[in-house]
Design a protein around this motif. Structure first.
Motif, PDB file in Angstrom:
ATOM      1  N   SER A 138     -27.824 -16.514 -11.047  1.00  0.00           N
ATOM      2  CA  SER A 138     -27.627 -15.434 -10.034  1.00  0.00           C
ATOM      3  C   SER A 138     -28.498 -14.483  -9.574  1.00  0.00           C
ATOM      4  O   SER A 138     -29.623 -14.601 -10.523  1.00  0.00           O
ATOM      5  CB  SER A 138     -26.412 -14.589 -10.254  1.00  0.00           C
ATOM      6  N   ILE A 139     -28.665 -13.926  -8.583  1.00  0.00           N
ATOM      7  CA  ILE A 139     -29.542 -12.978  -8.006  1.00  0.00           C
ATOM      8  C   ILE A 139     -29.402 -11.647  -8.934  1.00  0.00           C
ATOM      9  O   ILE A 139     -28.228 -11.228  -9.089  1.00  0.00           O
ATOM     10  CB  ILE A 139     -29.411 -12.560  -6.771  1.00  0.00           C
ATOM     11  N   VAL A 140     -30.485 -11.102  -9.540  1.00  0.00           N
ATOM     12  CA  VAL A 140     -30.550  -9.857 -10.270  1.00  0.00           C
ATOM     13  C   VAL A 140     -30.142  -8.775  -9.386  1.00  0.00           C
ATOM     14  O   VAL A 140     -30.452  -8.527  -8.238  1.00  0.00           O
ATOM     15  CB  VAL A 140     -31.842  -9.700 -11.026  1.00  0.00           C
ATOM     16  N   PRO A 141     -29.242  -7.735  -9.674  1.00  0.00           N
ATOM     17  CA  PRO A 141     -29.088  -6.589  -8.954  1.00  0.00           C
ATOM     18  C   PRO A 141     -30.257  -5.940  -8.775  1.00  0.00           C
ATOM     19  O   PRO A 141     -31.105  -5.681  -9.584  1.00  0.00           O
ATOM     20  CB  PRO A 141     -27.996  -5.774  -9.633  1.00  0.00           C
ATOM     21  N   ASN A 142     -30.329  -5.283  -7.421  1.00  0.00           N
ATOM     22  CA  ASN A 142     -31.438  -4.374  -7.360  1.00  0.00           C
ATOM     23  C   ASN A 142     -31.341  -2.965  -7.998  1.00  0.00           C
ATOM     24  O   ASN A 142     -31.168  -1.970  -7.486  1.00  0.00           O
ATOM     25  CB  ASN A 142     -32.039  -4.129  -5.741  1.00  0.00           C
ATOM     26  N   LEU A 143     -31.580  -2.893  -9.282  1.00  0.00           N
ATOM     27  CA  LEU A 143     -31.167  -1.724 -10.149  1.00  0.00           C
ATOM     28  C   LEU A 143     -32.503  -0.704  -9.832  1.00  0.00           C
ATOM     29  O   LEU A 143     -33.529  -1.089  -9.581  1.00  0.00           O
ATOM     30  CB  LEU A 143     -31.126  -1.891 -11.633  1.00  0.00           C
ATOM     31  N   LYS A 144     -32.209   0.424  -9.612  1.00  0.00           N
ATOM     32  CA  LYS A 144     -33.323   1.584  -9.339  1.00  0.00           C
ATOM     33  C   LYS A 144     -33.232   2.331 -10.817  1.00  0.00           C
ATOM     34  O   LYS A 144     -32.222   2.984 -10.981  1.00  0.00           O
ATOM     35  CB  LYS A 144     -32.716   2.391  -8.345  1.00  0.00           C
ATOM     36  N   LEU A 145     -34.451   2.512 -11.243  1.00  0.00           N
ATOM     37  CA  LEU A 145     -34.486   3.242 -12.715  1.00  0.00           C
ATOM     38  C   LEU A 145     -35.605   4.258 -12.577  1.00  0.00           C
ATOM     39  O   LEU A 145     -36.477   4.153 -11.595  1.00  0.00           O
ATOM     40  CB  LEU A 145     -34.647   2.240 -13.695  1.00  0.00           C
ATOM     41  N   THR A 146     -35.800   5.182 -13.240  1.00  0.00           N
ATOM     42  CA  THR A 146     -36.980   5.905 -13.402  1.00  0.00           C
ATOM     43  C   THR A 146     -37.915   5.766 -14.652  1.00  0.00           C
ATOM     44  O   THR A 146     -37.282   5.739 -15.866  1.00  0.00           O
ATOM     45  CB  THR A 146     -36.442   7.723 -13.543  1.00  0.00           C
ATOM     46  N   ARG A 147     -39.149   5.565 -14.183  1.00  0.00           N
ATOM     47  CA  ARG A 147     -40.140   5.320 -15.443  1.00  0.00           C
ATOM     48  C   ARG A 147     -40.440   6.679 -15.951  1.00  0.00           C
ATOM     49  O   ARG A 147     -40.068   7.696 -15.524  1.00  0.00           O
ATOM     50  CB  ARG A 147     -41.629   5.008 -14.590  1.00  0.00           C
ATOM     51  N   GLY A 204     -36.115 -13.316  -7.783  1.00  0.00           N
ATOM     52  CA  GLY A 204     -35.236 -12.178  -8.023  1.00  0.00           C
ATOM     53  C   GLY A 204     -34.051 -13.241  -8.749  1.00  0.00           C
ATOM     54  O   GLY A 204     -33.010 -12.392  -8.885  1.00  0.00           O
ATOM     55  N   ILE A 205     -34.106 -14.292  -9.181  1.00  0.00           N
ATOM     56  CA  ILE A 205     -33.137 -15.042  -9.994  1.00  0.00           C
ATOM     57  C   ILE A 205     -33.240 -15.111 -11.417  1.00  0.00           C
ATOM     58  O   ILE A 205     -34.121 -15.188 -12.002  1.00  0.00           O
ATOM     59  CB  ILE A 205     -33.163 -16.574  -9.564  1.00  0.00           C
ATOM     60  N   ILE A 206     -32.046 -14.667 -12.140  1.00  0.00           N
ATOM     61  CA  ILE A 206     -32.163 -14.539 -13.476  1.00  0.00           C
ATOM     62  C   ILE A 206     -32.158 -16.003 -14.103  1.00  0.00           C
ATOM     63  O   ILE A 206     -31.357 -16.777 -13.712  1.00  0.00           O
ATOM     64  CB  ILE A 206     -30.760 -13.906 -13.918  1.00  0.00           C
ATOM     65  N   ARG A 207     -33.138 -16.359 -14.914  1.00  0.00           N
ATOM     66  CA  ARG A 207     -33.466 -17.460 -15.405  1.00  0.00           C
ATOM     67  C   ARG A 207     -33.131 -17.657 -16.872  1.00  0.00           C
ATOM     68  O   ARG A 207     -33.162 -18.640 -17.266  1.00  0.00           O
ATOM     69  CB  ARG A 207     -34.961 -17.774 -15.241  1.00  0.00           C
ATOM     70  N   LEU A 208     -32.919 -16.392 -17.537  1.00  0.00           N
ATOM     71  CA  LEU A 208     -32.787 -16.489 -19.166  1.00  0.00           C
ATOM     72  C   LEU A 208     -32.199 -15.013 -19.364  1.00  0.00           C
ATOM     73  O   LEU A 208     -32.388 -14.093 -18.913  1.00  0.00           O
ATOM     74  CB  LEU A 208     -34.208 -16.726 -19.734  1.00  0.00           C
ATOM     75  N   GLN A 209     -31.213 -15.322 -20.283  1.00  0.00           N
ATOM     76  CA  GLN A 209     -30.687 -14.150 -20.870  1.00  0.00           C
ATOM     77  C   GLN A 209     -30.213 -14.157 -22.306  1.00  0.00           C
ATOM     78  O   GLN A 209     -29.930 -15.374 -22.698  1.00  0.00           O
ATOM     79  CB  GLN A 209     -29.237 -13.681 -20.026  1.00  0.00           C
TER      80      GLN A 209
END
Length: 174
Positions: A38-47, A148-153
């Motif tokens: 599935s497409i990974v969600p577009n998470l927004k994080l802070t570095r 942007g596709i999840i290939r491995l978890q």
């Protein structure tokens, strides 16, 4: 949190009930938790440096995502990830490290400095990443491809996960 997951939250007049609807500028997420394929969600994080980073910004690269915490033994996996990053960064690859620490950057920075980490590190003090993926434990490793596709978890940098990552990174980008 609703904004990070691309939803608009609308509250009733009493503020007791909320209706979530897909934000106008995004496509609705797939039903259920994100999973391989599935497409990974577009998470927004802070570095750590305070700059924002989103998964959409990393499109075009293969991105192993590594979640960990300063309070858990997985913090000692950072040298493994640094070595992996050093070997593969010229292959359209970057690592995104997500420290799951409600205490903030103050508890994360000493570990980054100790292990000489040079890949992007974010601090997820609001559990945006865990909530988006339905995670109950860390460490978790996820590979997102250039589209942007999840290939491995899977779990942390176990030999099996690292071998699968190397195999996928060895394939040409489409």
């Amino acid at each position: 949190l609703s904004e990070a997951l691309h939803f608009t939250a609308t509250y009733d007049k009493d503020g007791l009930h909320v209706e979530l609807s897909p934000a106008a500028h995004s496509t609705p997420p797939a039903q259920g938790q994100p999973r391989v394929g599935s497409i990974v969600p577009n998470l927004k994080l802070t570095r750590l440096d305070g700059a924002a980073i989103s998964l959409d910004e990393l499109r075009g690269q293969r991105v192993p995502i590594n979640s960990w915490a300063s309070w858990w033994g997985c913090r000692h996996d950072l040298p493994v990830w640094q070595e992996f990053f050093t070997k593969h960064r010229d292959n359209h690859c970057t690592i995104l490290s997500i420290a799951v620490d409600v205490q903030g950057p103050e508890v994360v920075t000493p570990w980054i400095e100790k292990y000489g980490v040079t890949f992007p590190v974010t601090v997820d003090s609001a559990d945006v990443f865990g909530a988006a993926f339905g995670l109950k434990a860390i460490p978790v490793s996820i590979l997102v491809d250039e589209a942007g596709i999840i290939r491995l978890q899977g779990g942390g940098p176990k030999q099996e996960i690292l071998e699968k990552l190397r195999e996928i990174l060895g394939n040409p980008i489409n």
